[in-house]
Design a protein around this motif. Structure first.
Motif, short mmCIF file in Angstrom:
data_model
loop_
_atom_site.label_atom_id
_atom_site.label_comp_id
_atom_site.label_asym_id
_atom_site.label_seq_id
_atom_site.Cartn_x
_atom_site.Cartn_y
_atom_site.Cartn_z
N UNK A 7 46.62 34.39 11.41
CA UNK A 7 47.35 35.36 12.19
C UNK A 7 48.40 36.04 11.33
N UNK A 8 49.10 35.22 10.52
CA UNK A 8 50.08 35.82 9.60
C UNK A 8 49.40 36.72 8.59
N UNK A 9 48.25 36.32 8.12
CA UNK A 9 47.51 37.12 7.15
C UNK A 9 47.08 38.44 7.80
N UNK A 10 46.58 38.35 9.02
CA UNK A 10 46.18 39.58 9.72
C UNK A 10 47.39 40.48 10.00
N UNK A 11 48.50 39.89 10.38
CA UNK A 11 49.71 40.67 10.62
C UNK A 11 50.16 41.31 9.31
N UNK A 12 50.11 40.50 8.23
CA UNK A 12 50.52 40.99 6.92
C UNK A 12 49.63 42.15 6.48
N UNK A 13 48.31 42.03 6.65
CA UNK A 13 47.38 43.10 6.28
C UNK A 13 47.62 44.32 7.17
N UNK A 14 47.90 44.14 8.42
CA UNK A 14 48.21 45.26 9.33
C UNK A 14 49.47 45.98 8.90
N UNK A 15 50.48 45.18 8.50
CA UNK A 15 51.73 45.79 8.02
C UNK A 15 51.49 46.56 6.75
N UNK A 16 50.67 45.98 5.85
CA UNK A 16 50.33 46.67 4.60
C UNK A 16 49.60 47.97 4.88
N UNK A 17 48.65 47.93 5.80
CA UNK A 17 47.91 49.15 6.15
C UNK A 17 48.86 50.17 6.78
N UNK A 18 49.75 49.70 7.66
CA UNK A 18 50.72 50.61 8.28
C UNK A 18 51.65 51.20 7.22
N UNK A 19 52.08 50.37 6.27
CA UNK A 19 52.93 50.82 5.18
C UNK A 19 52.19 51.82 4.31
N UNK A 20 50.92 51.58 4.02
CA UNK A 20 50.10 52.49 3.19
C UNK A 20 49.96 53.83 3.90
N UNK A 21 49.70 53.79 5.20
CA UNK A 21 49.56 55.04 5.97
C UNK A 21 50.90 55.79 5.98
N UNK A 22 52.00 55.08 6.13
CA UNK A 22 53.34 55.71 6.12
C UNK A 22 53.65 56.32 4.76
N UNK A 23 53.33 55.57 3.69
CA UNK A 23 53.56 56.10 2.34
C UNK A 23 52.69 57.32 2.09
N UNK A 24 51.46 57.27 2.55
CA UNK A 24 50.55 58.40 2.38
C UNK A 24 51.08 59.64 3.11
N UNK A 25 51.57 59.40 4.32
CA UNK A 25 52.13 60.50 5.11
C UNK A 25 53.38 61.07 4.41
#
Length: 174
Positions: free
Chosen positions: A6-24
């Motif tokens: 669950x932590x790994x999935x949350x961590x990967x979700x945060x990373x994806x959200x961070x990547x999308x934010x950085x891309x934006x």
């Protein structure tokens, strides 16, 4: 382990959200750069246009100054011409008198100046006609010679009545 996943999935979700934010953010910065470049180009074009307009304004101001100088010069000339005209209008006219129109058909015209100072005393010296006779009237006489012109004037204006011939000259005004 489930918690780890669950932590790994949350961590990967945060990373994806961070990547999308950085891309934006990256895309927004690129858009801002493009907009800034476009604005810089437009500012350069406007500065060039402003420079051209300022040059044109300077040229037109120079032309306007020349036109104003010309207007002032013409106004001065007009004033001088009006003064000359008024002076010319104030000068008494020197009229030509023709006492025998039939003699004008001869080949030559003569100006015969005839004066009679006696008319000043008899006509009351202040009249314009008396002053004109005192200064001499110019009569236009048609004749072949100067002697003939003098003779015609003397027969018309006899010396016994106070007239005298001042001068006889060729008519030069034609």
């Amino acid at each position: 382990m489930l918690v780890n996943i669950a932590f790994l999935l949350i961590f990967l979700g945060c990373l994806a959200y961070l990547a999308v934010g950085l891309r934006r953010m990256e895309s927004d910065m690129a858009g801002s750069r493009r907009e800034a470049e476009r604005l810089d180009r437009q500012r350069g074009e406007l500065n060039g246009g402003i420079g051209t307009l300022l040059d044109m304004i300077g040229q037109e101001e120079t032309k306007l100054a020349a036109i104003l100088l010309e207007r002032d010069r013409l106004a001065d000339q007009k004033e001088e011409a009006e003064v000359q005209l008024q002076t010319a209008l104030d000068v008494p006219k020197q009229r030509l008198f023709v006492f025998d129109k039939s003699t004008l058909i001869h080949g030559r015209l003569w100006e015969v100046t005839v004066a009679n100072p006696d008319l000043t005393s008899t006509a009351g010296g202040g009249s314009p006609t008396a002053q004109e006779w005192a200064m001499g009237r110019i009569c236009l006489v048609g004749s072949a010679t100067e002697r003939d012109a003098r003779h015609r004037a003397e027969s018309r204006f006899p010396s016994s009545q106070g007239y005298r011939i001042i001068k006889v000259e060729r008519f030069r005004r034609s």
